[in-house]
Motif scaffolding. Structure first.
Motif, mmCIF file in Angstrom:
data_model
loop_
_atom_site.group_PDB
_atom_site.id
_atom_site.type_symbol
_atom_site.label_atom_id
_atom_site.label_comp_id
_atom_site.label_asym_id
_atom_site.label_seq_id
_atom_site.Cartn_x
_atom_site.Cartn_y
_atom_site.Cartn_z
ATOM 1 N N TYR A 196 0.828 -1.204 0.000
ATOM 2 C CA TYR A 196 0.000 0.000 0.000
ATOM 3 C C TYR A 196 0.866 1.258 0.000
ATOM 4 O O TYR A 196 1.926 1.314 0.625
ATOM 5 C CB TYR A 196 -0.925 0.015 1.214
ATOM 6 C CG TYR A 196 -1.994 -1.053 1.184
ATOM 7 C CD1 TYR A 196 -2.887 -1.134 0.117
ATOM 8 C CD2 TYR A 196 -2.105 -1.979 2.216
ATOM 9 C CE1 TYR A 196 -3.865 -2.122 0.087
ATOM 10 C CE2 TYR A 196 -3.079 -2.965 2.196
ATOM 11 C CZ TYR A 196 -3.956 -3.033 1.124
ATOM 12 O OH TYR A 196 -4.920 -4.010 1.093
ATOM 13 N N ALA A 197 0.392 2.280 -0.695
ATOM 14 C CA ALA A 197 1.111 3.552 -0.761
ATOM 15 C C ALA A 197 1.113 4.252 0.589
ATOM 16 O O ALA A 197 0.158 4.147 1.366
ATOM 17 C CB ALA A 197 0.474 4.452 -1.814
ATOM 18 N N THR A 198 2.204 4.957 0.847
ATOM 19 C CA THR A 198 2.330 5.736 2.083
ATOM 20 C C THR A 198 2.732 7.180 1.812
ATOM 21 O O THR A 198 2.728 7.999 2.717
ATOM 22 C CB THR A 198 3.384 5.101 3.012
ATOM 23 O OG1 THR A 198 4.635 5.005 2.304
ATOM 24 C CG2 THR A 198 2.952 3.715 3.475
ATOM 25 N N PRO A 230 5.439 5.058 -2.986
ATOM 26 C CA PRO A 230 4.857 6.229 -3.653
ATOM 27 C C PRO A 230 3.572 5.938 -4.417
ATOM 28 O O PRO A 230 3.363 4.837 -4.925
ATOM 29 C CB PRO A 230 5.968 6.639 -4.624
ATOM 30 C CG PRO A 230 6.644 5.343 -4.975
ATOM 31 C CD PRO A 230 6.588 4.503 -3.727
ATOM 32 N N VAL A 231 2.739 6.980 -4.521
ATOM 33 C CA VAL A 231 1.586 6.968 -5.423
ATOM 34 C C VAL A 231 1.501 8.345 -6.066
ATOM 35 O O VAL A 231 1.640 9.366 -5.400
ATOM 36 C CB VAL A 231 0.271 6.607 -4.697
ATOM 37 C CG1 VAL A 231 -0.024 7.543 -3.530
ATOM 38 C CG2 VAL A 231 -0.894 6.597 -5.685
ATOM 39 N N ILE A 232 1.311 8.370 -7.387
ATOM 40 C CA ILE A 232 1.173 9.617 -8.146
ATOM 41 C C ILE A 232 -0.313 9.813 -8.435
ATOM 42 O O ILE A 232 -0.981 8.893 -8.919
ATOM 43 C CB ILE A 232 1.958 9.556 -9.465
ATOM 44 C CG1 ILE A 232 3.414 9.144 -9.213
ATOM 45 C CG2 ILE A 232 1.899 10.898 -10.192
ATOM 46 C CD1 ILE A 232 4.182 8.803 -10.479
ATOM 47 N N LEU A 265 -4.470 4.255 -13.197
ATOM 48 C CA LEU A 265 -3.673 3.620 -14.250
ATOM 49 C C LEU A 265 -3.169 2.236 -13.853
ATOM 50 O O LEU A 265 -3.317 1.278 -14.614
ATOM 51 C CB LEU A 265 -2.489 4.519 -14.625
ATOM 52 C CG LEU A 265 -1.536 3.985 -15.696
ATOM 53 C CD1 LEU A 265 -2.273 3.810 -17.022
ATOM 54 C CD2 LEU A 265 -0.348 4.927 -15.878
ATOM 55 N N THR A 266 -2.573 2.111 -12.688
ATOM 56 C CA THR A 266 -1.996 0.824 -12.290
ATOM 57 C C THR A 266 -3.034 -0.012 -11.534
ATOM 58 O O THR A 266 -3.951 0.533 -10.910
ATOM 59 C CB THR A 266 -0.732 1.038 -11.442
ATOM 60 O OG1 THR A 266 -1.036 1.861 -10.307
ATOM 61 C CG2 THR A 266 0.346 1.716 -12.277
ATOM 62 N N PRO A 267 -2.908 -1.337 -11.568
ATOM 63 C CA PRO A 267 -3.994 -2.211 -11.102
ATOM 64 C C PRO A 267 -4.342 -2.108 -9.625
ATOM 65 O O PRO A 267 -5.485 -2.374 -9.252
ATOM 66 C CB PRO A 267 -3.488 -3.621 -11.446
ATOM 67 C CG PRO A 267 -2.021 -3.486 -11.610
ATOM 68 C CD PRO A 267 -1.799 -2.114 -12.156
ATOM 69 N N GLU A 268 -3.392 -1.721 -8.789
ATOM 70 C CA GLU A 268 -3.670 -1.626 -7.358
ATOM 71 C C GLU A 268 -3.955 -0.195 -6.915
ATOM 72 O O GLU A 268 -3.936 0.106 -5.719
ATOM 73 C CB GLU A 268 -2.488 -2.208 -6.571
ATOM 74 C CG GLU A 268 -2.291 -3.702 -6.826
ATOM 75 C CD GLU A 268 -1.007 -4.246 -6.228
ATOM 76 O OE1 GLU A 268 -0.966 -4.446 -5.000
ATOM 77 O OE2 GLU A 268 -0.041 -4.466 -6.992
ATOM 78 N N ALA A 269 -4.248 0.670 -7.898
ATOM 79 C CA ALA A 269 -4.507 2.082 -7.585
ATOM 80 C C ALA A 269 -5.629 2.628 -8.466
ATOM 81 O O ALA A 269 -5.509 3.705 -9.046
ATOM 82 C CB ALA A 269 -3.234 2.905 -7.763
ATOM 83 N N MET A 274 -7.868 3.113 -2.697
ATOM 84 C CA MET A 274 -7.420 1.743 -2.951
ATOM 85 C C MET A 274 -5.902 1.643 -2.824
ATOM 86 O O MET A 274 -5.368 0.711 -2.212
ATOM 87 C CB MET A 274 -7.856 1.306 -4.348
ATOM 88 C CG MET A 274 -7.447 -0.100 -4.741
ATOM 89 S SD MET A 274 -7.953 -0.446 -6.455
ATOM 90 C CE MET A 274 -7.391 -2.138 -6.642
ATOM 91 N N ALA A 275 -5.188 2.618 -3.388
ATOM 92 C CA ALA A 275 -3.726 2.608 -3.331
ATOM 93 C C ALA A 275 -3.220 2.705 -1.897
ATOM 94 O O ALA A 275 -2.217 2.082 -1.534
ATOM 95 C CB ALA A 275 -3.161 3.757 -4.160
#
Length: 428
Positions: A196-198, A230-232, A265-269, A274-275
């Motif tokens: 998971y993103a932080t 990271p998450v953008i 864009l990415t499957p877990e976000a 969700m990310a």
């Protein structure tokens, strides 16, 4: 204590042979050091093996069985070769040299032959010779949730990020032993909670070109706090695999990130929530154009000047990119004393040859090469250069540890223009 299945216990006890036993001993020790309580099944692997320069500590005439036992299996006992796991699709990663060319890359015939001998043995134990740091272009595509090992840093990020597969930046010894046993410690990116993103990144600008994607990855890595994911959330335009390749590769240069979520864009976000796994982010960072300019200053030396060594293809480029380059350079001629190396894997080069792209490129004096790159080939391949031009960021940054000559970095076709002009011109 690591909990093993009956199958894993049999391997550790030597019931499946010494080769697998030694590899499993390594995997169990690795798990104990990491604090992993169990192992997970690995179904794909890429291995950075052959006559790689990390083996320079051995004399050139050392038996490869001794090298393999000591270096990869961490065994004082010389172990007979056997097969890698039949459940793990295993192939070679980036190579220490082109499979066929050595004179054009300034390496010795002896080194080239030693690599060939090592790879012949590698084939016999069930490892496919592919020599690619972009294996997804030639069929190595892990499914979402599939566990993998790879010794290519950009492939770690690509496979976790785009495919939703699960893998860590394991060392070469761990990757080899994982391929032999079909097992790796269940920790890090193999565990859902760790993915998971932080850290949330917001961009003050839009990222469109391949070079901008490349620079963004380098910049995010510089700004990312240690041990964060990271998450953008915005700003990325015209996403496709080649741009994602550059972002993931350069991110792995300036950080230890193994995944980079992109909202929508990415499957877990698919969403930011969700990310983040429903939790609040630990960090929120705004990326500015000034941050990108600072990254560029770290990759491209100031000024203009003559150049004699240009390398494109870090990571290895796709057939579509080779096609675009072939059309761009058709009919041109490199100045005497200037080298232009374009790097891909040999399967993609064969397709380029069938389509006529290789001839268009090489008729100009340039070389379409396979399997390696200047960084991996090390200093012998480029110590003659007086000034270099590199794409991408991973190569432009990494080569600085091997040379003291000027290194320039820019958009792909600007780098190619520099080759045919024999000169780099600073942007106004």
């Amino acid at each position: 204590m690591v909990h093993l299945t009956n199958y894993e216990k049999q391997m550790l006890d030597g019931q499946m042979g010494k080769f697998k036993q030694k590899a499993m001993q390594f995997i169990v020790r690795y798990a104990e050091v990491l604090g992993a309580e169990e192992l997970c099944e690995v179904s794909r692997a890429t291995l950075f093996i052959g006559a790689q320069h990390y083996l320079d500590c051995y004399a050139e005439d050392t038996d490869y069985k001794k090298i393999f036992s000591e270096f990869y299996l961490c065994s004082n006992e010389i172990v007979e070769f056997d097969k890698v796991s039949s459940c793990c699709k295993t192939q070679t990663c980036a190579a220490c040299c082109d499979l066929k060319e050595y004179e054009r890359t300034h390496l010795s015939r002896e080194f080239h032959e030693r690599n060939r001998r090592y790879l012949e043995i590698t084939k016999e134990i069930g490892v496919k010779i592919v020599d690619s740091c972009t294996p997804y272009y030639v069929g190595w595509v892990p499914m979402m949730g599939e566990h993998f090992v790879t010794t290519e840093s950009s492939n770690v990020v690509i496979s976790n990020t785009i495919f939703g597969a699960c893998g860590n930046s394991d060392g070469v010894e761990a990757a080899v032993c994982a391929a032999i046993t079909g097992r790796i410690p269940k920790w890090g990116m193999h565990v859902k909670e760790n993915r998971y993103a932080t850290c949330v990144f917001t961009l003050d600008f839009e990222v469109k070109t391949q070079m901008e994607w490349d620079l963004l990855g380098f910049t995010l890595g510089r700004l990312l706090p240690k041990h964060e994911v990271p998450v953008i959330v915005n700003g990325l335009k015209d996403a496709e695999i080649n741009r994602m390749r550059q972002l993931c590769a350069s991110l792995s240069v300036t950080s230890a990130a193994e995944i980079c979520h992109i909202v929508g864009l990415t499957p877990e976000a698919q969403t930011l929530e969700m990310a983040l796994g429903g939790k609040k982010s630990e960090h929120e960072i705004r990326v500015t154009k000034k941050d990108m300019e600072e990254s560029l200053s770290m990759l491209c030396d100031k000024g203009s000047g003559k150049i004699d060594y240009v390398s494109i293809g870090c990571p290895h480029i796709s057939l579509d990119e080779i096609y675009e380059i072939a059309l761009y350079v058709e009919g041109k001629k490199l100045p005497e004393g200037v080298e232009l190396q374009i790097w891909t894997d040999y399967a993609t080069k064969e397709m380029a040859t069938v389509n006529g792209y290789t001839k268009l490129i090489e008729d100009t004096g340039a070389a379409l090469l396979t399997g390696s790159c200047p960084i991996v080939m090390r200093e012998d391949s480029h110590r003659h250069a007086t000034a270099m031009v590199m794409f991408g960021a991973k190569q432009a940054f990494g080569i600085r540890h091997q040379t003291k000559v000027p290194v320039y970095y820019g958009e792909v076709f600007r780098c190619i223009d520099a080759a045919y002009n024999g000169r780099w011109e600073e942007s106004k």
